[in-house]
Design an enzyme around this catalytic site. Structure first.
Site, PDB file in Angstrom:
ATOM      1  N   TYR A 290       3.891   6.990 -11.907  1.00  0.00           N
ATOM      2  CA  TYR A 290       3.717   5.822 -11.027  1.00  0.00           C
ATOM      3  C   TYR A 290       3.515   4.571 -11.881  1.00  0.00           C
ATOM      4  CZ  TYR A 290       1.397   2.456  -7.975  1.00  0.00           C
ATOM      5  OH  TYR A 290       1.051   1.306  -7.300  1.00  0.00           O
TER       6      TYR A 290
HETATM    7  P1  NAD Z   1       1.978   1.900   1.427  1.00  0.00           P
HETATM    8  O1  NAD Z   1       2.532   3.199   0.975  1.00  0.00           O
HETATM    9  O2  NAD Z   1       1.060   1.883   2.583  1.00  0.00           O
HETATM   10  O3  NAD Z   1       3.147   0.873   1.680  1.00  0.00           O
HETATM   11  C1  NAD Z   1       4.415   0.952   1.079  1.00  0.00           C
HETATM   12  C2  NAD Z   1       5.443   0.950   2.181  1.00  0.00           C
HETATM   13  O4  NAD Z   1       6.736   0.939   1.576  1.00  0.00           O
HETATM   14  C3  NAD Z   1       5.392   2.174   3.073  1.00  0.00           C
HETATM   15  O5  NAD Z   1       5.252   1.805   4.427  1.00  0.00           O
HETATM   16  C4  NAD Z   1       6.707   2.901   2.835  1.00  0.00           C
HETATM   17  O6  NAD Z   1       7.227   3.494   4.012  1.00  0.00           O
HETATM   18  C5  NAD Z   1       7.595   1.775   2.317  1.00  0.00           C
HETATM   19  N1  NAD Z   1       8.651   2.248   1.415  1.00  0.00           N
HETATM   20  C6  NAD Z   1       8.533   3.087   0.356  1.00  0.00           C
HETATM   21  N2  NAD Z   1       9.716   3.289  -0.215  1.00  0.00           N
HETATM   22  C7  NAD Z   1      10.616   2.556   0.480  1.00  0.00           C
HETATM   23  C8  NAD Z   1      12.025   2.367   0.387  1.00  0.00           C
HETATM   24  N3  NAD Z   1      12.740   2.987  -0.558  1.00  0.00           N
HETATM   25  N4  NAD Z   1      12.631   1.542   1.277  1.00  0.00           N
HETATM   26  C9  NAD Z   1      11.907   0.928   2.246  1.00  0.00           C
HETATM   27  N5  NAD Z   1      10.586   1.088   2.405  1.00  0.00           N
HETATM   28  C10 NAD Z   1       9.941   1.887   1.524  1.00  0.00           C
HETATM   29  O7  NAD Z   1       1.257   1.281   0.133  1.00  0.00           O
HETATM   30  P2  NAD Z   1       0.311  -0.008   0.003  1.00  0.00           P
HETATM   31  O8  NAD Z   1      -1.042   0.485  -0.359  1.00  0.00           O
HETATM   32  O9  NAD Z   1       0.475  -0.909   1.153  1.00  0.00           O
HETATM   33  O10 NAD Z   1       0.943  -0.653  -1.291  1.00  0.00           O
HETATM   34  C11 NAD Z   1       1.792  -1.801  -1.247  1.00  0.00           C
HETATM   35  C12 NAD Z   1       2.249  -2.128  -2.658  1.00  0.00           C
HETATM   36  O11 NAD Z   1       1.135  -2.382  -3.493  1.00  0.00           O
HETATM   37  C13 NAD Z   1       3.011  -0.988  -3.336  1.00  0.00           C
HETATM   38  O12 NAD Z   1       4.016  -1.559  -4.149  1.00  0.00           O
HETATM   39  C14 NAD Z   1       1.953  -0.328  -4.200  1.00  0.00           C
HETATM   40  O13 NAD Z   1       2.529   0.334  -5.303  1.00  0.00           O
HETATM   41  C15 NAD Z   1       1.145  -1.531  -4.619  1.00  0.00           C
HETATM   42  N6  NAD Z   1      -0.247  -1.220  -4.979  1.00  0.00           N
HETATM   43  C16 NAD Z   1      -1.112  -0.741  -4.038  1.00  0.00           C
HETATM   44  C17 NAD Z   1      -2.419  -0.463  -4.394  1.00  0.00           C
HETATM   45  C18 NAD Z   1      -3.420   0.056  -3.401  1.00  0.00           C
HETATM   46  O14 NAD Z   1      -4.533   0.378  -3.814  1.00  0.00           O
HETATM   47  N7  NAD Z   1      -3.116   0.153  -2.124  1.00  0.00           N
HETATM   48  C19 NAD Z   1      -2.851  -0.683  -5.720  1.00  0.00           C
HETATM   49  C20 NAD Z   1      -1.934  -1.159  -6.640  1.00  0.00           C
HETATM   50  C21 NAD Z   1      -0.638  -1.451  -6.264  1.00  0.00           C
END
Ligand code: NAD
Length: 376
Positions: free
Chosen positions: A171
């Site tokens: 990741y």
């Molecule tokens: P999440 O999984 O709830 O949201 C990601 C969304 O992207 C999901 O709804 C999923 O269905 C969609 N998705 C995934 N692959 C896809 C694709 N190929 N095409 C279209 N849609 C797709 O995650 P989140 O917690 O809301 O995270 C949002 C962003 O922030 C992500 O990039 C994640 O890596 C990053 N992030 C999150 C955290 C955290 O603690 N939540 C920390 C660091 C980074």
């Protein structure tokens, strides 16, 4: 077709001169709250999400309903790897910004399905960037990286200039690859790029694969929770960040990016007026808390005792400690997290209880578990 009309309605700002933002990953935890904040500003917002099954898609549908109900936001069901679809969206709405949040998230799942990380976080990212680079007007690109890029670095708190060449999970490696890929699009095509490194985001409607959600579930059902220990049995700590604070940081980044896009001549294809910005910001909670402390806070909030099982985190891909230096984000985005973990956990638990009890009574037709105000 009807969806074109819905995209147009959702994406065009009701206020003249307002932004219009394409949010990828809009049905996700961070994406849904940010989309609502964008709509509240009076800007246009169109969501894109493939509603994958990494965690219960019912939660994604709940967020979609909320976005529709509270912001009239339309979410297109589609994949970021479908460049034709993204191009078609740009034909309907000349987006001023792309907020790219779609990704395969989660550190541990990368050992189960490694290719899904490459597919969404590398190939999918390139697919979106290709469209952005060639769109006129060119949108500002704001996207989510992660604290995980600091990897095995133990120079705390992490500053944006610190080394990121020792990822501990696939990741993290795909997020790091993403950071290098966006640089190419900034350098070659003058795309304005803002990279936001989020630190462990939590709050109402949060992800079921993350510790706070999992632990709450286990404490209530009196099943054991796994509390990881770091090298030499040290405590693991996280710079937990409340969703409302993250949304404020993203919104500031969107506004700041607009002031400095390289292409000032929206609509024409002239050379860029000045170099487009390339920025990286940490968005953290400002106070690392050990997982043990977090569990104790949860116990108090839930008024129940947890059954703790201590295990080594070796081989999971997790890192022992995260802490964000927020000087840059404070200076350029006016970012300053305001919600303590104690207060944020209360808001999470209130939502969780409502959400799970409503889901057990399927007769209820209103969107399940509407959050209390997520603002800090
Ligand atoms: P999440 O999984 O709830 O949201 C990601 C969304 O992207 C999901 O709804 C999923 O269905 C969609 N998705 C995934 N692959 C896809 C694709 N190929 N095409 C279209 N849609 C797709 O995650 P989140 O917690 O809301 O995270 C949002 C962003 O922030 C992500 O990039 C994640 O890596 C990053 N992030 C999150 C955290 C955290 O603690 N939540 C920390 C660091 C980074």
């Amino acid at each position: 077709p009807a969806w074109v009309t819905r995209v147009r309605q959702s994406g065009n700002p009701p206020r003249a001169g307002g932004f219009s933002v394409l949010v990828t990953g809009a049905a996700g935890f961070v994406g849904s709250f940010t989309s609502l904040a964008i709509a509240k500003k009076g800007w246009g917002v169109v969501g894109l999400d493939n509603f994958n099954h990494y965690y219960d898609p019912a939660l994604k549908l709940t967020r979609e309903k909320l976005m529709h109900k509270n912001g009239r936001i339309f979410v297109v069901h589609g994949d970021i790897n479908d460049a034709d679809l993204i191009r078609a969206l740009f034909h309907i709405v000349p987006f001023t910004h792309v907020l790219h949040l779609a990704a395969q998230a989660g550190v541990r799942y990368a050992k189960e399905d490694p290719m899904s990380y490459v597919q969404s976080n590398v190939a999918g990212l390139v697919s979106v960037l290709e469209v952005c680079a060639r769109a006129r007007p060119q949108p500002a690109f704001v996207w989510a990286s992660s604290s995980s890029v600091y990897g095995l670095n133990s120079h705390y708190p992490f500053s944006e200039i610190d080394r990121t060449d020792q990822p501990a999970s696939l990741y993290a490696a795909t997020k790091k690859a993403g950071e290098e890929i966006v640089h190419v699009y900034n350098y070659l095509y003058g795309l304005s790029v803002t990279t936001l490194r989020f630190f462990t985001v939590y709050g109402p409607l949060g992800r079921p694969d993350m510790a706070i959600y999992n632990f709450t579930e286990s404490i209530l059902s009196q099943t054991p929770i796994q509390v990881y220990r770091g090298p030499n049995n040290t405590a693991v700590a996280r710079d937990f960040t409340y969703i409302g604070d993250i949304v404020n940081g993203i919104m500031a980044a969107v506004e700041t990016a607009a002031k400095s896009t390289g292409y000032k001549d929206h609509g024409k294809t002239k050379r860029k007026a000045r170099p487009a910005q390339f920025r990286i910001f940490n968005l953290g909670g400002n106070r690392p808390v050990t997982v043990d402390e977090m569990v104790t806070m949860l116990e108090k909030t839930l008024n129940r005792t947890a059954i703790r099982l201590y295990e080594s985190m070796d081989g999971t891909g997790d890192v022992p400690y995260t802490a964000a230096n927020l000087t840059l984000a404070e200076k350029h985005l006016g970012y300053s997290p305001r919600t303590s973990l104690k207060k944020g956990l209360k808001k999470f638990v209130l939502w969780y209880l409502k959400y799970t009890s409503r889901n057990r009574t399927p007769k209820n037709s209103s969107p399940a578990g509407e959050p209390s105000d997520p603002s800090p």
